[in-house]
Design a protein around this motif. Structure first.
Motif, PDB file in Angstrom:
ATOM      1  N   PHE A 141      74.027   0.408  -7.811  1.00 23.91           N
ATOM      2  CA  PHE A 141      73.372   0.678  -6.533  1.00 23.91           C
ATOM      3  C   PHE A 141      71.903   0.240  -6.549  1.00 23.91           C
ATOM      4  CE2 PHE A 141      71.136   4.032  -3.930  1.00 23.91           C
ATOM      5  CZ  PHE A 141      71.514   3.554  -2.688  1.00 23.91           C
ATOM      6  N   GLN A 142      71.235   0.452  -7.674  1.00 26.75           N
ATOM      7  CA  GLN A 142      69.797   0.185  -7.750  1.00 26.75           C
ATOM      8  C   GLN A 142      69.453  -1.242  -8.156  1.00 26.75           C
ATOM      9  OE1 GLN A 142      68.711   3.393 -10.442  1.00 26.75           O
ATOM     10  NE2 GLN A 142      68.006   4.675  -8.739  1.00 26.75           N
ATOM     11  N   THR A 143      70.418  -1.985  -8.672  1.00 25.30           N
ATOM     12  CA  THR A 143      70.105  -3.330  -9.165  1.00 25.30           C
ATOM     13  C   THR A 143      70.648  -4.455  -8.291  1.00 25.30           C
ATOM     14  OG1 THR A 143      72.051  -3.242 -10.620  1.00 25.30           O
ATOM     15  CG2 THR A 143      69.919  -2.590 -11.564  1.00 25.30           C
ATOM     16  N   GLU A 144      71.704  -4.203  -7.533  1.00 25.37           N
ATOM     17  CA  GLU A 144      72.253  -5.262  -6.692  1.00 25.37           C
ATOM     18  C   GLU A 144      71.454  -5.352  -5.390  1.00 25.37           C
ATOM     19  OE1 GLU A 144      76.455  -5.221  -6.202  1.00 25.37           O
ATOM     20  OE2 GLU A 144      76.861  -5.004  -8.357  1.00 25.37           O
ATOM     21  N   GLY A 176      82.469  -2.198  -0.902  1.00 28.38           N
ATOM     22  CA  GLY A 176      81.011  -2.238  -0.952  1.00 28.38           C
ATOM     23  C   GLY A 176      80.328  -1.122  -0.187  1.00 28.38           C
ATOM     24  N   ALA A 177      81.108  -0.218   0.422  1.00 23.91           N
ATOM     25  CA  ALA A 177      80.512   0.918   1.132  1.00 23.91           C
ATOM     26  C   ALA A 177      79.937   1.906   0.126  1.00 23.91           C
ATOM     27  CB  ALA A 177      81.551   1.596   2.012  1.00 23.91           C
ATOM     28  N   VAL A 178      78.819   2.529   0.507  1.00 24.13           N
ATOM     29  CA  VAL A 178      78.141   3.491  -0.363  1.00 24.13           C
ATOM     30  C   VAL A 178      78.410   4.899   0.159  1.00 24.13           C
ATOM     31  CG1 VAL A 178      75.921   4.269  -1.272  1.00 24.13           C
ATOM     32  CG2 VAL A 178      76.337   1.825  -0.904  1.00 24.13           C
ATOM     33  N   HIS A 179      78.866   5.767  -0.726  1.00 24.47           N
ATOM     34  CA  HIS A 179      79.157   7.152  -0.367  1.00 24.47           C
ATOM     35  C   HIS A 179      78.265   8.065  -1.203  1.00 24.47           C
ATOM     36  CE1 HIS A 179      82.854   5.712   1.648  1.00 24.47           C
ATOM     37  NE2 HIS A 179      82.910   4.869   0.623  1.00 24.47           N
ATOM     38  N   ILE A 180      77.540   8.941  -0.530  1.00 24.99           N
ATOM     39  CA  ILE A 180      76.598   9.834  -1.206  1.00 24.99           C
ATOM     40  C   ILE A 180      76.945  11.277  -0.852  1.00 24.99           C
ATOM     41  CG2 ILE A 180      74.176  10.490  -1.470  1.00 24.99           C
ATOM     42  CD1 ILE A 180      73.400   7.666  -0.623  1.00 24.99           C
ATOM     43  N   LEU A 181      77.066  12.109  -1.867  1.00 23.93           N
ATOM     44  CA  LEU A 181      77.304  13.541  -1.673  1.00 23.93           C
ATOM     45  C   LEU A 181      76.169  14.295  -2.343  1.00 23.93           C
ATOM     46  CD1 LEU A 181      79.375  15.718  -0.630  1.00 23.93           C
ATOM     47  CD2 LEU A 181      80.244  15.785  -2.978  1.00 23.93           C
ATOM     48  N   MET A 182      75.533  15.185  -1.587  1.00 24.33           N
ATOM     49  CA  MET A 182      74.388  15.919  -2.134  1.00 24.33           C
ATOM     50  C   MET A 182      74.393  17.351  -1.612  1.00 24.33           C
ATOM     51  SD  MET A 182      71.349  14.317   0.232  1.00 24.33           S
ATOM     52  CE  MET A 182      72.131  12.690   0.300  1.00 24.33           C
ATOM     53  N   PRO A 183      73.822  18.276  -2.366  1.00 28.31           N
ATOM     54  CA  PRO A 183      73.688  19.642  -1.860  1.00 28.31           C
ATOM     55  C   PRO A 183      72.517  19.737  -0.890  1.00 28.31           C
ATOM     56  CG  PRO A 183      72.720  19.494  -4.039  1.00 28.31           C
ATOM     57  CD  PRO A 183      73.309  18.140  -3.745  1.00 28.31           C
ATOM     58  N   ILE A 216      77.352  11.394   3.187  1.00 21.93           N
ATOM     59  CA  ILE A 216      76.989  10.287   4.070  1.00 21.93           C
ATOM     60  C   ILE A 216      77.634   9.017   3.529  1.00 21.93           C
ATOM     61  CG2 ILE A 216      75.114   9.071   5.218  1.00 21.93           C
ATOM     62  CD1 ILE A 216      73.255  11.335   4.482  1.00 21.93           C
ATOM     63  N   SER A 217      78.325   8.307   4.396  1.00 20.77           N
ATOM     64  CA  SER A 217      78.974   7.053   4.015  1.00 20.77           C
ATOM     65  C   SER A 217      78.349   5.907   4.800  1.00 20.77           C
ATOM     66  CB  SER A 217      80.482   7.116   4.294  1.00 20.77           C
ATOM     67  OG  SER A 217      81.090   8.121   3.505  1.00 20.77           O
ATOM     68  N   PHE A 218      77.883   4.892   4.069  1.00 22.85           N
ATOM     69  CA  PHE A 218      77.269   3.710   4.666  1.00 22.85           C
ATOM     70  C   PHE A 218      78.220   2.531   4.462  1.00 22.85           C
ATOM     71  CE2 PHE A 218      73.973   6.554   3.219  1.00 22.85           C
ATOM     72  CZ  PHE A 218      73.033   6.564   4.242  1.00 22.85           C
ATOM     73  N   SER A 219      78.813   2.058   5.547  1.00 23.65           N
ATOM     74  CA  SER A 219      79.741   0.940   5.424  1.00 23.65           C
ATOM     75  C   SER A 219      78.992  -0.378   5.580  1.00 23.65           C
ATOM     76  CB  SER A 219      80.844   1.044   6.480  1.00 23.65           C
ATOM     77  OG  SER A 219      80.290   0.963   7.778  1.00 23.65           O
ATOM     78  N   LYS A 220      79.549  -1.415   5.027  1.00 19.14           N
ATOM     79  CA  LYS A 220      78.965  -2.750   5.161  1.00 19.14           C
ATOM     80  C   LYS A 220      79.663  -3.474   6.309  1.00 19.14           C
ATOM     81  CE  LYS A 220      77.691  -4.993   1.533  1.00 19.14           C
ATOM     82  NZ  LYS A 220      77.727  -5.778   0.292  1.00 19.14           N
ATOM     83  N   PRO A 221      79.107  -4.550   6.880  1.00 20.02           N
ATOM     84  CA  PRO A 221      77.828  -5.141   6.477  1.00 20.02           C
ATOM     85  C   PRO A 221      76.640  -4.471   7.175  1.00 20.02           C
ATOM     86  CG  PRO A 221      78.869  -6.507   8.133  1.00 20.02           C
ATOM     87  CD  PRO A 221      79.815  -5.370   7.870  1.00 20.02           C
ATOM     88  N   GLU A 222      75.512  -4.515   6.529  1.00 21.04           N
ATOM     89  CA  GLU A 222      74.246  -4.016   7.072  1.00 21.04           C
ATOM     90  C   GLU A 222      74.336  -2.567   7.537  1.00 21.04           C
ATOM     91  OE1 GLU A 222      71.438  -5.680   6.830  1.00 21.04           O
ATOM     92  OE2 GLU A 222      72.570  -7.301   5.878  1.00 21.04           O
ATOM     93  N   TYR A 223      75.263  -1.817   6.935  1.00 23.88           N
ATOM     94  CA  TYR A 223      75.388  -0.392   7.249  1.00 23.88           C
ATOM     95  C   TYR A 223      75.508  -0.161   8.755  1.00 23.88           C
ATOM     96  CZ  TYR A 223      73.301  -0.777   2.659  1.00 23.88           C
ATOM     97  OH  TYR A 223      73.029  -1.161   1.378  1.00 23.88           O
ATOM     98  N   SER A 224      76.321  -0.988   9.410  1.00 22.46           N
ATOM     99  CA  SER A 224      76.477  -0.892  10.860  1.00 22.46           C
ATOM    100  C   SER A 224      77.229   0.371  11.268  1.00 22.46           C
ATOM    101  CB  SER A 224      77.222  -2.122  11.396  1.00 22.46           C
ATOM    102  OG  SER A 224      78.473  -2.262  10.738  1.00 22.46           O
TER     103      SER A 224
END
Length: 393
Positions: A141-144, A176-183, A216-224
């Motif tokens: 996530f941090q390098t690409e 390539g979608a980013v999924h984040i789960l946080m408290p 929160i789920s961010f789908s590609k492209p450009e997180y539309s």
């Protein structure tokens, strides 16, 4: 759920040598944010503790809740020789598809130190693999470069909040979608107690700590397309209300991750403060009522302070007075019901709801109760007269 009950059908299918290490892992609720136990999928194997099994299970799928999805890791023990650490097959995932021995030794040291006599040996191996999984997902996530904007927002979130990488679960799916789960870090200790429904199975609503999670789920492209959901543990839903009822805002394209999490946190904090204040005011009301009418109290709710029943006497005419406080007290006036102890209507005590009594949400509890008692002095004789004329004893 009662975890021990769910283990009863499956544990006897394992060799006695590894039953305790399996139990230790499956009853541990601290593997991630979800607070849910890991599960074993061993096909349709079920047996009672007294049954004899010619061949014990030596391979199974371990299901691990992570970032809103379930990781499936196949665990393979050497047949009948549990002195050797198990092999792992990470199903449908690129995780360690071509593992480097040094990476395994550095990040999963418990694998080479395997000791089947130690009940926590399997637990430690799974934990270390899970930490490595999270680190590799975060590294990608941090390098690409395709994730650079969102990665920058993620870094800002950690800087501007009490969250750290260890608190957050992140994964990138095959699309390539980013999924984040946080408290969502809110103090829930001040909200009203829980009154849990007890079921015959011994199941409880949530066996772990109370927590609110934001996915929160961010789908590609450009997180539309961005989807966000707030998840509450069952006992929190009982007190706060469902996450749907909270009506969390939509994640807009011009919103930053840090700003959105701050907005959700504020929304939840306000709801908790509202509930805590109302609980305190209901407590004050019932406590004041007991102080004023202690000898008349038949029963009262000393957990949620939502109800009190009094036996009221006006000129030797008695009636039961039931006072119910709703969740919106004091903005919403208490519900006042009179029940006759003399007369029946349709084989039930004759009753009447009184809602015309003087009331203001700005009054203090002692003023509300003072006016309520004066009103009852006037209404109980009228109530008794109507019952006497129209209904049977």
């Amino acid at each position: 759920m009662n975890i021990e009950l769910t283990l009863n059908p499956i544990l006897p299918a394992f060799s006695p040598i590894i039953r305790e290490i399996i139990r230790n892992t499956l009853t541990d609720l601290d593997f991630g944010i979800s607070g849910q136990p890991l599960r074993i999928n061993a096909g349709s194997t079920k047996m009672s503790p007294n049954e004899y099994m010619e061949k014990y299970i030596d391979s199974f799928k371990l299901e691990i809740p992570y970032a809103g999805k379930t990781l499936e890791w196949e665990v393979i023990f050497q047949e009948e020789d549990f002195a050797y650490a198990p092999d792992f097959n990470f199903i449908n995932d690129s995780f360690l598809s071509d593992p480097d021995v040094n990476v395994i030794n550095d990040h999963v040291p418990s694998l080479s130190k395997w000791n089947v006599a130690d009940n926590k040996c399997f637990n430690r191996v799974i934990r270390e693999f899970l930490v490595l999984y999270k680190e590799l997902q975060l590294l990608k996530f941090q390098t690409e470069t395709c994730y650079s904007r969102l990665s920058s927002e993620y870094d800002d979130l950690l800087k501007n909040s009490s969250l750290s990488n260890t608190d957050v679960e992140l994964y990138i799916d095959t699309a390539g979608a980013v999924h984040i789960l946080m408290p969502i870090l809110v103090d829930f200790t001040c909200i009203p107690p829980y009154v849990q429904e007890q079921k015959g199975s011994g199941e409880c609503l949530n066996p772990h700590k109370d927590i609110a999670k934001l996915k929160i789920s961010f789908s590609k492209p450009e997180y539309s397309k961005i989807q966000s959901t707030l998840q509450l543990t069952p006992r929190l839903e009982q007190v706060i209300g469902s996450a749907t009822n909270l009506r969390i805002p939509v994640y807009k394209k011009d919103t930053t991750l840090s700003a959105y999490v701050t907005e959700i946190t504020k929304l939840l904090k306000n709801r908790v403060t509202f509930l805590a204040d109302h609980y305190r005011m209901k407590n004050d009301f019932i406590t004041t009522l007991i102080a004023e009418c202690g000898l008349n109290i038949v029963e009262y709710d000393n957990i949620l302070f939502s109800k009190a029943t009094l036996l009221f006497n006006v000129n030797e005419v008695y009636a039961l007075v039931i006072i119910c406080l709703g969740d919106k007290f004091p903005q919403e006036k208490p519900k006042l019901t009179l029940n006759s102890i003399y007369y029946l209507k349709n084989d039930k005590p004759y009753s009447q709801i009184l809602d015309a009594y003087p009331y203001s949400p700005r009054w203090k509890c002692d003023e509300i109760i003072k006016r309520l008692l004066i009103y009852l002095q006037e209404q109980i004789p009228k109530f008794h007269a109507v019952a006497q004329q129209n209904f049977s004893i």
